[in-house]
Design a protein around this motif. Sequence first.
Motif, PDB file in Angstrom:
ATOM      1  N   ASP A   4       0.828  -1.203   0.000  1.00 28.02           N
ATOM      2  CA  ASP A   4       0.000   0.000   0.000  1.00 28.02           C
ATOM      3  C   ASP A   4       0.857   1.246   0.000  1.00 28.02           C
ATOM      4  O   ASP A   4       0.582   2.223  -0.676  1.00 28.02           O
ATOM      5  N   GLN A   5       1.929   1.245   0.799  1.00 28.31           N
ATOM      6  CA  GLN A   5       2.809   2.414   0.862  1.00 28.31           C
ATOM      7  C   GLN A   5       3.505   2.647  -0.472  1.00 28.31           C
ATOM      8  O   GLN A   5       3.633   3.767  -0.940  1.00 28.31           O
ATOM      9  N   SER A   6       3.949   1.569  -1.114  1.00 27.16           N
ATOM     10  CA  SER A   6       4.738   1.721  -2.323  1.00 27.16           C
ATOM     11  C   SER A   6       3.936   2.322  -3.467  1.00 27.16           C
ATOM     12  O   SER A   6       4.490   2.950  -4.356  1.00 27.16           O
ATOM     13  N   ARG A   7       2.612   2.149  -3.440  1.00 25.98           N
ATOM     14  CA  ARG A   7       1.799   2.726  -4.495  1.00 25.98           C
ATOM     15  C   ARG A   7       1.781   4.238  -4.418  1.00 25.98           C
ATOM     16  O   ARG A   7       1.365   4.909  -5.347  1.00 25.98           O
ATOM     17  N   LEU A   8       2.203   4.791  -3.309  1.00 25.79           N
ATOM     18  CA  LEU A   8       2.217   6.239  -3.129  1.00 25.79           C
ATOM     19  C   LEU A   8       3.594   6.828  -3.382  1.00 25.79           C
ATOM     20  O   LEU A   8       3.839   7.984  -3.092  1.00 25.79           O
ATOM     21  N   LEU A   9       4.514   5.998  -3.914  1.00 22.17           N
ATOM     22  CA  LEU A   9       5.882   6.452  -4.114  1.00 22.17           C
ATOM     23  C   LEU A   9       6.114   6.922  -5.543  1.00 22.17           C
ATOM     24  O   LEU A   9       5.591   6.355  -6.494  1.00 22.17           O
ATOM     25  N   PHE A  10       6.916   7.961  -5.669  1.00 22.57           N
ATOM     26  CA  PHE A  10       7.421   8.389  -6.958  1.00 22.57           C
ATOM     27  C   PHE A  10       8.939   8.189  -6.916  1.00 22.57           C
ATOM     28  O   PHE A  10       9.606   8.649  -6.002  1.00 22.57           O
ATOM     29  N   LEU A  11       9.475   7.480  -7.905  1.00 23.86           N
ATOM     30  CA  LEU A  11      10.921   7.310  -7.995  1.00 23.86           C
ATOM     31  C   LEU A  11      11.399   8.045  -9.226  1.00 23.86           C
ATOM     32  O   LEU A  11      10.935   7.780 -10.336  1.00 23.86           O
ATOM     33  N   ALA A 181      15.923   9.929  -6.853  1.00 23.54           N
ATOM     34  CA  ALA A 181      15.169  10.649  -5.827  1.00 23.54           C
ATOM     35  C   ALA A 181      13.855   9.916  -5.625  1.00 23.54           C
ATOM     36  O   ALA A 181      13.245   9.439  -6.588  1.00 23.54           O
ATOM     37  N   ILE A 182      13.434   9.790  -4.395  1.00 21.06           N
ATOM     38  CA  ILE A 182      12.194   9.099  -4.076  1.00 21.06           C
ATOM     39  C   ILE A 182      11.304  10.024  -3.249  1.00 21.06           C
ATOM     40  O   ILE A 182      11.798  10.778  -2.412  1.00 21.06           O
ATOM     41  N   TYR A 183      10.000  10.003  -3.531  1.00 18.48           N
ATOM     42  CA  TYR A 183       9.058  10.905  -2.867  1.00 18.48           C
ATOM     43  C   TYR A 183       7.792  10.124  -2.526  1.00 18.48           C
ATOM     44  O   TYR A 183       7.242   9.409  -3.363  1.00 18.48           O
ATOM     45  N   ARG A 184       7.323  10.253  -1.286  1.00 16.44           N
ATOM     46  CA  ARG A 184       6.104   9.586  -0.840  1.00 16.44           C
ATOM     47  C   ARG A 184       5.038  10.637  -0.570  1.00 16.44           C
ATOM     48  O   ARG A 184       5.206  11.498   0.295  1.00 16.44           O
ATOM     49  N   GLY A 209      15.341   0.491   1.492  1.00 21.03           N
ATOM     50  CA  GLY A 209      15.852   1.261   2.623  1.00 21.03           C
ATOM     51  C   GLY A 209      14.926   2.397   3.005  1.00 21.03           C
ATOM     52  O   GLY A 209      14.695   2.678   4.190  1.00 21.03           O
ATOM     53  N   PHE A 210      14.349   3.062   1.994  1.00 20.00           N
ATOM     54  CA  PHE A 210      13.428   4.165   2.250  1.00 20.00           C
ATOM     55  C   PHE A 210      12.178   3.667   2.977  1.00 20.00           C
ATOM     56  O   PHE A 210      11.723   4.278   3.942  1.00 20.00           O
ATOM     57  N   LEU A 211      11.627   2.548   2.513  1.00 18.87           N
ATOM     58  CA  LEU A 211      10.426   1.990   3.132  1.00 18.87           C
ATOM     59  C   LEU A 211      10.700   1.513   4.561  1.00 18.87           C
ATOM     60  O   LEU A 211       9.805   1.480   5.401  1.00 18.87           O
ATOM     61  N   GLN A 212      11.953   1.163   4.838  1.00 17.61           N
ATOM     62  CA  GLN A 212      12.327   0.712   6.175  1.00 17.61           C
ATOM     63  C   GLN A 212      12.722   1.868   7.090  1.00 17.61           C
ATOM     64  O   GLN A 212      13.099   1.662   8.244  1.00 17.61           O
ATOM     65  N   GLY A 213      12.626   3.084   6.568  1.00 12.56           N
ATOM     66  CA  GLY A 213      12.905   4.257   7.392  1.00 12.56           C
ATOM     67  C   GLY A 213      14.339   4.712   7.387  1.00 12.56           C
ATOM     68  O   GLY A 213      14.725   5.574   8.180  1.00 12.56           O
TER      69      GLY A 213
END
Length: 231
Positions: A4-11, A181-184, A209-213
């Motif tokens: 669910d979180q990854s669907r809100l990510l822009f890479l 660059a990654i943006y949530r 790494g980003f998803l793990q904080g």
Amino acid sequence: MEADQSRLLFLLFLFTWRLSPEVAAEVQESSDGSAASQKPVSLTDVPATMEFIAAAEVAVIGFFQDLEVPAVSLFHSMVQKFQDVSFGISTDSEVLAHYNITGNTISLFRLVDNEKLALESKDIESIDATKLSRFIEINSLHLVTEYNPVVLFILVDSGVQANGKAISFFKLKESQLPALAIYRTLDEAWDTLAIAEVSVEHVQNFCDGFLQGKRLRENHESEEKTPKVEL
């Protein structure tokens, strides 16, 4: 949860591409020559307004019943700042009625997805340059053409003048490109990673790494605050 979180990510992959000196000079000359005289297009009837919107990738129109409100001069100042956006202005009663405008409104029309966004009278009364600029900048960003259910990937060429806003948003310098660059969107968290080579492993590790904080940017910012010592 991660899905669910990854669907809100822009890479984003940001890279450097230089124009030839001749082309760069022409672009600069064109930009310098038109900036000082650029004004919103006066839209005096419905057909002209519809044509104006249809011809622009992003069109921002000030629908004003009263040209004496402070937002009008603020609107004019945006024309110089966003030269890749088409600006129009109208006080015509038929035009306002056609677009269901009942008060002073600033609307943004995005061609790629036929989206219409608006700042209504109550928003305009307290608007300032920062808020109006942010409204235009965020909503005029180019959208990706292909969708991946795991991550949205966007390619950003720093050689294109209009893309400078994306580069500066992530506080990157040209010397740090190419970079990821990654943006949530959920919490507006973001991070960057300068890379010499794009590989599946690099991208996967960066996203995981980003998803793990794990935030590389926090480490970079702490390094920047530390005085540099010449070797």
